[in-house]
Design a protein around this motif. Structure first.
Motif, mmCIF file in Angstrom:
data_model
loop_
_atom_site.group_PDB
_atom_site.id
_atom_site.type_symbol
_atom_site.label_atom_id
_atom_site.label_comp_id
_atom_site.label_asym_id
_atom_site.label_seq_id
_atom_site.Cartn_x
_atom_site.Cartn_y
_atom_site.Cartn_z
ATOM 1 N N MET A 29 -2.714 -0.638 -30.766
ATOM 2 C CA MET A 29 -3.049 -1.154 -32.091
ATOM 3 C C MET A 29 -4.115 -0.302 -32.775
ATOM 4 S SD MET A 29 -0.850 -3.424 -32.201
ATOM 5 C CE MET A 29 -1.259 -3.965 -33.857
ATOM 6 N N GLY A 30 -5.044 0.245 -32.008
ATOM 7 C CA GLY A 30 -6.055 1.113 -32.598
ATOM 8 C C GLY A 30 -5.439 2.374 -33.177
ATOM 9 N N SER A 87 -4.874 -7.132 -29.083
ATOM 10 C CA SER A 87 -4.164 -6.551 -30.221
ATOM 11 C C SER A 87 -4.789 -6.970 -31.544
ATOM 12 C CB SER A 87 -2.687 -6.974 -30.192
ATOM 13 O OG SER A 87 -2.049 -6.478 -29.042
ATOM 14 N N ALA A 88 -5.326 -8.191 -31.587
ATOM 15 C CA ALA A 88 -5.936 -8.695 -32.825
ATOM 16 C C ALA A 88 -7.327 -8.108 -33.056
ATOM 17 C CB ALA A 88 -6.008 -10.219 -32.786
ATOM 18 N N THR A 89 -8.092 -7.929 -31.978
ATOM 19 C CA THR A 89 -9.487 -7.480 -32.140
ATOM 20 C C THR A 89 -9.635 -5.965 -32.146
ATOM 21 O OG1 THR A 89 -9.819 -7.660 -29.737
ATOM 22 C CG2 THR A 89 -10.407 -9.580 -31.097
ATOM 23 N N ALA A 90 -8.717 -5.240 -31.505
ATOM 24 C CA ALA A 90 -8.860 -3.787 -31.412
ATOM 25 C C ALA A 90 -8.913 -3.100 -32.780
ATOM 26 C CB ALA A 90 -7.732 -3.200 -30.567
ATOM 27 N N PRO A 91 -8.019 -3.439 -33.736
ATOM 28 C CA PRO A 91 -8.122 -2.772 -35.044
ATOM 29 C C PRO A 91 -9.473 -2.984 -35.707
ATOM 30 C CG PRO A 91 -6.008 -3.902 -34.837
ATOM 31 C CD PRO A 91 -6.839 -4.334 -33.675
ATOM 32 N N ILE A 92 -10.067 -4.175 -35.513
ATOM 33 C CA ILE A 92 -11.379 -4.440 -36.103
ATOM 34 C C ILE A 92 -12.437 -3.542 -35.469
ATOM 35 C CG2 ILE A 92 -13.157 -6.198 -36.455
ATOM 36 C CD1 ILE A 92 -10.922 -8.303 -36.326
ATOM 37 N N LEU A 93 -12.432 -3.478 -34.129
ATOM 38 C CA LEU A 93 -13.445 -2.685 -33.425
ATOM 39 C C LEU A 93 -13.290 -1.196 -33.714
ATOM 40 C CD1 LEU A 93 -13.430 -4.542 -29.980
ATOM 41 C CD2 LEU A 93 -15.055 -4.794 -31.866
ATOM 42 N N PHE A 94 -12.053 -0.698 -33.652
ATOM 43 C CA PHE A 94 -11.842 0.717 -33.949
ATOM 44 C C PHE A 94 -12.096 1.005 -35.428
ATOM 45 C CE2 PHE A 94 -9.294 0.786 -29.938
ATOM 46 C CZ PHE A 94 -9.957 1.841 -29.324
ATOM 47 N N ALA A 150 -12.553 10.716 -35.104
ATOM 48 C CA ALA A 150 -13.307 10.330 -33.908
ATOM 49 C C ALA A 150 -12.803 9.009 -33.349
ATOM 50 C CB ALA A 150 -14.792 10.234 -34.237
ATOM 51 N N ALA A 151 -12.424 8.083 -34.237
ATOM 52 C CA ALA A 151 -11.887 6.802 -33.771
ATOM 53 C C ALA A 151 -10.558 7.008 -33.055
ATOM 54 C CB ALA A 151 -11.731 5.841 -34.946
ATOM 55 N N ILE A 152 -9.724 7.913 -33.560
ATOM 56 C CA ILE A 152 -8.454 8.205 -32.892
ATOM 57 C C ILE A 152 -8.708 8.832 -31.525
ATOM 58 C CG2 ILE A 152 -6.351 9.612 -33.005
ATOM 59 C CD1 ILE A 152 -6.412 9.236 -36.045
ATOM 60 N N ILE A 153 -9.682 9.727 -31.447
ATOM 61 C CA ILE A 153 -10.057 10.304 -30.146
ATOM 62 C C ILE A 153 -10.517 9.197 -29.191
ATOM 63 C CG2 ILE A 153 -11.741 11.788 -28.986
ATOM 64 C CD1 ILE A 153 -11.638 13.602 -31.450
ATOM 65 N N ALA A 154 -11.210 8.200 -29.739
ATOM 66 C CA ALA A 154 -11.656 7.072 -28.907
ATOM 67 C C ALA A 154 -10.473 6.306 -28.327
ATOM 68 C CB ALA A 154 -12.546 6.144 -29.726
ATOM 69 N N THR A 155 -9.364 6.207 -29.073
ATOM 70 C CA THR A 155 -8.178 5.532 -28.512
ATOM 71 C C THR A 155 -7.605 6.341 -27.354
ATOM 72 O OG1 THR A 155 -6.587 6.565 -30.058
ATOM 73 C CG2 THR A 155 -7.647 4.516 -30.767
ATOM 74 N N ALA A 156 -7.646 7.680 -27.476
ATOM 75 C CA ALA A 156 -7.169 8.519 -26.370
ATOM 76 C C ALA A 156 -8.069 8.368 -25.148
ATOM 77 C CB ALA A 156 -7.116 9.984 -26.816
ATOM 78 N N ILE A 157 -9.372 8.288 -25.376
ATOM 79 C CA ILE A 157 -10.311 8.081 -24.263
ATOM 80 C C ILE A 157 -10.047 6.738 -23.591
ATOM 81 C CG2 ILE A 157 -12.744 7.736 -23.685
ATOM 82 C CD1 ILE A 157 -13.414 9.742 -25.917
ATOM 83 N N THR A 158 -9.768 5.709 -24.400
ATOM 84 C CA THR A 158 -9.466 4.384 -23.843
ATOM 85 C C THR A 158 -8.230 4.441 -22.955
ATOM 86 O OG1 THR A 158 -10.406 3.357 -25.825
ATOM 87 C CG2 THR A 158 -9.030 1.970 -24.423
ATOM 88 N N ALA A 159 -7.217 5.197 -23.398
ATOM 89 C CA ALA A 159 -6.020 5.364 -22.560
ATOM 90 C C ALA A 159 -6.377 6.044 -21.244
ATOM 91 C CB ALA A 159 -4.961 6.163 -23.312
ATOM 92 N N ALA A 160 -7.269 7.025 -21.303
ATOM 93 C CA ALA A 160 -7.671 7.727 -20.082
ATOM 94 C C ALA A 160 -8.456 6.817 -19.144
ATOM 95 C CB ALA A 160 -8.503 8.956 -20.448
#
Length: 401
Positions: free
Chosen positions: A234-235, A353-360, A371-381
């Protein structure tokens, strides 16, 4: 092969009337319920024009349905333990249909609020009960069928809103809702007829042993992985349209790009469920999450044409892990509490799924979209070591084929 044969004999010994019948009934329920969920997006602009409702009120309407659906999944799982999954799911499906009947009669915001709460209450029954029914019908062979079941939800998301939009050419939105509600009644009757009344708990003896030796910890880890996986998905999708816009994409191109992601996602849910049954949980999650991280970073550096080519693969990886995780829930759930485990798992992932868009989104405001998109990649890692930690808590047969 020996395990599959043993599971098949076990299913036959329990007198399960038809694995296939159970799967397709659950798929029909999933398609209807997910279609009912996304139908709301089609209705919001119609209600705005009809009742002069502001954007804040429209968001509140959507939130009512989502909150009632997410918040009642655990209670509905408990209800199913007392009156049976078939009865609960059939009544829930009928209740969702009744909610849309009420919406068709509504003359303002209050009526729509009541209608969507009723719809959400009905929709809350599907995920925990239908998932558990498929798991119990297929026992140790359930991972692939659960992938098919998850794929059916995406079919419903596409079919019901698009079918409803075609009906709007022929009739008013009131009559369209009543026609869609009639479809819900048909599915409710099908559930009451074809879904087995009861199935024995999955691998009760083995699960009891795992639960005594730390099964709750395994489920907690699985839940964390599921919530992080939903957050990544979702992010990333929140920022994808803006990234495409930066690359010069038009609105129509952005719509096509999102369609490519969703098509890949539907294929991922179907394929990765079966892939998990062949390769095992750990290998599949490591491949999909590592691939997700790499693909997200690639999207940041590729030109628009390259991004469009990559997006179906991104969608496959983003959604593929979920089928593997759903298929693992019954393996780490406490013995005899499969519905409750699914209810908790779906509540957690829907909440993420509901809170992730708000936080990102907050992160994006602070440090920028890239940078926020990079943070989603880091979260996947981050999911990778968690998956490795989860592996010893799974049955040996789940680690690899």
């Amino acid at each position: 092969m020996t395990t599959l044969s043993a599971n098949t004999r076990n299913a036959e010994a329990q007198g399960i009337p038809s694995r296939t019948r159970t799967l397709w009934t659950a798929c029909a329920a999933h398609a209807l319920h997910d279609g009912y969920t996304d139908l709301i997006y089609l209705l919001l602009p119609i209600w705005q024009a009809e009742f002069a409702i502001g954007y804040g009120a429209l968001a509140f309407l959507r939130g009512l349905a989502a909150a009632s659906m997410a918040g009642l999944q655990v209670p509905m799982g408990r209800v199913a333990e007392h009156i049976g999954g078939r009865t609960t799911l059939a009544l829930g499906t009928a209740l969702a249909a009744i909610g849309y009947v009420i919406a068709g009669y509504s003359a303002g915001l209050i009526g729509l609020c009541v209608a969507l709460v009723v719809v959400g209450c009905g929709l809350s029954t599907q995920h925990p009960i239908a998932s558990a029914a498929v798991s119990r019908a297929y026992q140790g062979d359930a991972r692939g069928p659960l992938g098919t079941y998850n794929f059916a939800g995406d079919i419903g998301k596409a079919a019901i809103p698009s079918g409803a939009s075609l009906l709007l050419v022929l009739m008013s939105w009131h009559h369209m809702l009543w026609a869609i509600a009639a479809l819900g009644v048909v599915v409710a009757v099908a559930v009451a007829i074809f879904l087995p009344a009861s199935l024995r708990p999955i691998h009760s003896e083995a699960k009891a042993e795992r639960h005594a030796s730390g099964g709750c910890g395994g489920f907690a880890l699985l839940l964390i992985v599921g919530m992080l996986d939903s957050s990544v998905r979702m992010g990333f999708l929140t920022f994808l349209p803006f990234l495409l816009q930066e690359q010069g994409a038009s609105l129509s191109t952005i719509g096509q790009a999102l369609a490519l992601v969703f098509i890949g996602g539907a294929a991922g849910k179907f394929a990765c469920g079966w892939l998990g049954a062949r390769l095992g949980v750990l290998a599949t999650v490591l491949v999909t999450e590592a691939g997700t991280a790499v693909a997200i970073l690639a999207v940041l550096v590729l030109p628009l044409a390259g991004i469009l080519v990559l997006l179906p693969v991104v969608g496959l990886l983003l959604n593929g892990t979920s089928s593997v995780l759903y298929g693992t829930v019954p393996e780490v759930a406490p013995a005899g509490r499969t519905e409750k485990a699914f209810a908790i798992f779906y509540t957690g992932t829907i909440g993420a799924s509901a809170t992730a868009p708000i936080l990102f989104g907050i992160l994006g405001d602070a440090v920028g979209a890239h940078a926020a998109i990079i943070a989603t990649a880091i979260t996947a890692a981050v999911i990778l070591p968690l998956a490795i930690a989860l592996a010893p808590r799974l049955p040996t047969t789940e680690l690899a084929s």
